[in-house]
Design an enzyme around this catalytic site. Structure first.
Site, PDB file in Angstrom:
ATOM      1  N   SER A   1    -133.494  76.973  18.049  1.00 42.87           N
ATOM      2  CA  SER A   1    -132.635  76.799  18.222  1.00 42.87           C
ATOM      3  C   SER A   1    -132.979  75.071  16.959  1.00 42.87           C
ATOM      4  CB  SER A   1    -132.690  75.701  19.410  1.00 42.87           C
ATOM      5  OG  SER A   1    -131.243  74.958  19.563  1.00 42.87           O
TER       6      SER A   1
ATOM      7  N   ASP B   1    -128.286  66.960  24.533  1.00 45.80           N
ATOM      8  CA  ASP B   1    -126.353  67.009  23.493  1.00 45.80           C
ATOM      9  C   ASP B   1    -125.571  66.905  24.453  1.00 45.80           C
ATOM     10  OD1 ASP B   1    -128.246  66.174  21.349  1.00 45.80           O
ATOM     11  OD2 ASP B   1    -128.573  68.715  21.144  1.00 45.80           O
TER      12      ASP B   1
ATOM     13  N   ARG C   1    -124.379  63.295  17.403  1.00 44.87           N
ATOM     14  CA  ARG C   1    -123.852  64.112  18.052  1.00 44.87           C
ATOM     15  C   ARG C   1    -122.421  62.820  18.620  1.00 44.87           C
ATOM     16  NH1 ARG C   1    -125.460  68.324  17.466  1.00 44.87           N
ATOM     17  NH2 ARG C   1    -126.948  69.382  18.344  1.00 44.87           N
TER      18      ARG C   1
ATOM     19  N   ASP D   1    -125.082  79.837  19.338  1.00 42.63           N
ATOM     20  CA  ASP D   1    -123.760  79.365  20.019  1.00 42.63           C
ATOM     21  C   ASP D   1    -122.825  78.960  20.161  1.00 42.63           C
ATOM     22  OD1 ASP D   1    -126.916  77.852  22.199  1.00 42.63           O
ATOM     23  OD2 ASP D   1    -127.412  77.934  20.150  1.00 42.63           O
TER      24      ASP D   1
HETATM   25  N1  ARG Z   1    -135.078  67.285  21.455  1.00 42.65           N
HETATM   26  C1  ARG Z   1    -133.899  67.058  19.803  1.00 42.65           C
HETATM   27  C2  ARG Z   1    -132.906  65.553  20.746  1.00 42.65           C
HETATM   28  O1  ARG Z   1    -132.463  65.869  21.558  1.00 42.65           O
HETATM   29  C3  ARG Z   1    -133.668  67.567  19.202  1.00 42.65           C
HETATM   30  C4  ARG Z   1    -132.236  68.420  19.509  1.00 42.65           C
HETATM   31  C5  ARG Z   1    -131.784  69.501  19.011  1.00 42.65           C
HETATM   32  N2  ARG Z   1    -130.548  70.367  18.910  1.00 42.65           N
HETATM   33  C6  ARG Z   1    -129.888  71.012  19.437  1.00 42.65           C
HETATM   34  N3  ARG Z   1    -128.932  72.107  20.202  1.00 42.65           N
HETATM   35  N4  ARG Z   1    -131.133  72.332  18.586  1.00 42.65           N
HETATM   36  O2  ARG Z   1    -132.647  64.382  19.903  1.00 42.65           O
END
Ligand code: ARG
Length: 432
Positions: free
Chosen positions: A175, A123, A94, A15
């Site tokens: 991802s 995120d 994050r 990304d």
């Molecule tokens: N679903 C998890 C969360 O919201 C993991 C997110 C992973 N993010 C990613 N950009 N692959 O914390």
């Protein structure tokens, strides 16, 4: 030109690689900041890649000490999870990534803050809540919300069109997100909960690819963790910093059969998703701290402690790190955690369980617990039952008004289906 400066939270993944190129195409001066949150990748090489893609600057900033100081102690001390099964991870990193972005933007005299999160996930919320809390004056750009690239295959095609080839074997489908606390895998064959996932294959692909990877061992079969006020300070008798301790456990047990969870979760956006989380340190420490808390806290405090863990986990999941509620919950957690000191030995297979607990502040009396003779007064229990029944039940049970009888063949109250008797005398509704 200064209004075109932007600071991108760059990870080197598909990304944000695409985003560097896309931003350059739109005339942005791109400052890529690669935050070390404990992902075990070749960060200098990724920075180099950002420069080749056209970023004006690319730099690494280390957020691990801040994570270990400001969030991890409470995540561990409370055994915090989201919805009881997700041990968090991405949610912890994050806010610290966003904070470093903001710091750089301020050093540059202002810049647009850019992240690579989609409009479907959590995120974006975590990034943008943090930006708003820390730098409401900065503009925010989320390319996923404005471009016409539809998905991962489109990104690969877009990069190819720009002459950029890469190894997309894994990122084509998945991802991935790694930090010092976990490695998450979402997308591809995981997306459909009705489909069987070949977990072993996914784990192998993921573990082969990451430098921190796996040595193939499952680690020792027992691990002793020493806690001081809810925070782990030693592993098998060796004192380690929190960062070292967590990294050591994650390395040793990453390929253990119990090291992962396949979780269906309710995202804050409302989207349901399924993810594979590899988080051995989190699982092991959670088992240990829960055993210590059960041994050391009285029941009302333990009940509140469990609630706090849920609230703290959900609050972090929703991206509310820079908030009053986080500070408040941590203060309450600290008060509970001051009782949580001692050693817990966890046996790891077939699943992790607390085998021995030596709590400094144990509220545990062998004299009371024993089935053998002791000076415990069984007579006291008679009064306890009379008084407790009086306040918690208070009147004789009227079978007729409760739809059945304890004997088979009894006459059920009118309008109520006859209950079927099962061994043990429990009442279950008759099948429709
Ligand atoms: N679903 C998890 C969360 O919201 C993991 C997110 C992973 N993010 C990613 N950009 N692959 O914390």
């Amino acid at each position: 030109m200064s209004d075109k400066k932007c600071v991108l939270a760059y990870s080197g993944g598909l990304d944000t690689t695409t985003i560097v190129v896309w931003l350059r195409e739109r005339g942005y001066e791109v400052h890529a900041v690669l935050i070390d949150v404990g992902q075990e990748e070749d960060l200098p090489a990724l920075c180099e890649k950002a420069l080749q893609l056209g970023a004006k600057t690319a730099e690494i900033r280390d957020a691990r000490p801040a994570m270990c100081q400001h969030v991890l102690p409470w995540v561990i001390g409370l055994g915090a999870t989201y919805e009881g099964t997700y041990h968090l991870g991405t949610a912890l990193a994050r806010p610290f990534i966003a904070a470093e972005q903001v710091r750089l933007a301020k050093q540059l005299g202002g810049a647009t803050l850019v992240h690579g999160a989609t409009g479907k996930g959590n995120d974006q919320i975590r990034f943008e809540f943090a930006y708003r809390s820390l730098a409401p004056e900065c503009e925010v750009l989320a390319p996923w919300k404005v471009w016409d690239i539809g998905g991962r295959s489109d990104m690969i095609a877009y990069l190819r069109k720009h002459g950029i080839e890469g190894d997309y074997a894994l990122t084509k489908d998945f991802s991935l997100d790694e930090n010092l606390w976990h490695l998450s895998v979402e997308g591809g064959p995981l997306e459909d909960p009705s489909a069987t996932v070949r977990i072993e294959e996914v784990l192998k692909g993921v573990n082969d690819r990451f430098a921190g990877g796996v040595n193939g061992s499952h680690g020792e079969l027992t691990a002793t963790i020493t806690f001081e006020q809810g925070v782990p300070v030693a592993y098998n008798g060796e004192r380690l910093s929190l960062l070292e301790l967590v990294a050591t456990l994650n390395h040793e047990y990453r390929s253990a059969p119990w090291a992962w969870d396949l979780v269906i979760e309710n995202r804050f956006t409302g989207v349901k998703s399924r993810g594979l989380y590899i988080n051995p340190a989190a699982k092991l420490l959670h088992v240990a701290i829960d055993a210590l808390a059960r041994t050391s806290l009285n029941k009302p405090t333990y009940d509140q402690y469990v609630e706090l863990g849920k609230q703290y986990g959900a609050m972090l999941y929703r991206g509310e790190f820079f908030s009053d509620q986080r500070v408040m919950l941590q203060a309450a957690a600290t008060a509970a955690m001051q009782h949580l000191s001692g050693d817990v030995t966890v046996h790891l297979e077939p699943v992790p369980y607390a085998a021995t607990i030596n709590a400094d502040a144990a509220i545990f009396s062998k004299n009371v617990a024993t089935f053998e003779k002791s000076d415990f007064s069984h007579q006291d229990a008679a009064g306890f039952i009379r008084l407790t029944w009086m306040t918690s039940i208070g009147k004789p049970f009227a079978e007729e008004t409760h739809g059945g009888t304890l004997e088979t063949g009894g006459k059920p109250a009118s309008g109520v289906r006859k209950a079927k008797s099962v061994p043990g005398g429990r009442l279950v509704p008759a099948a429709v």
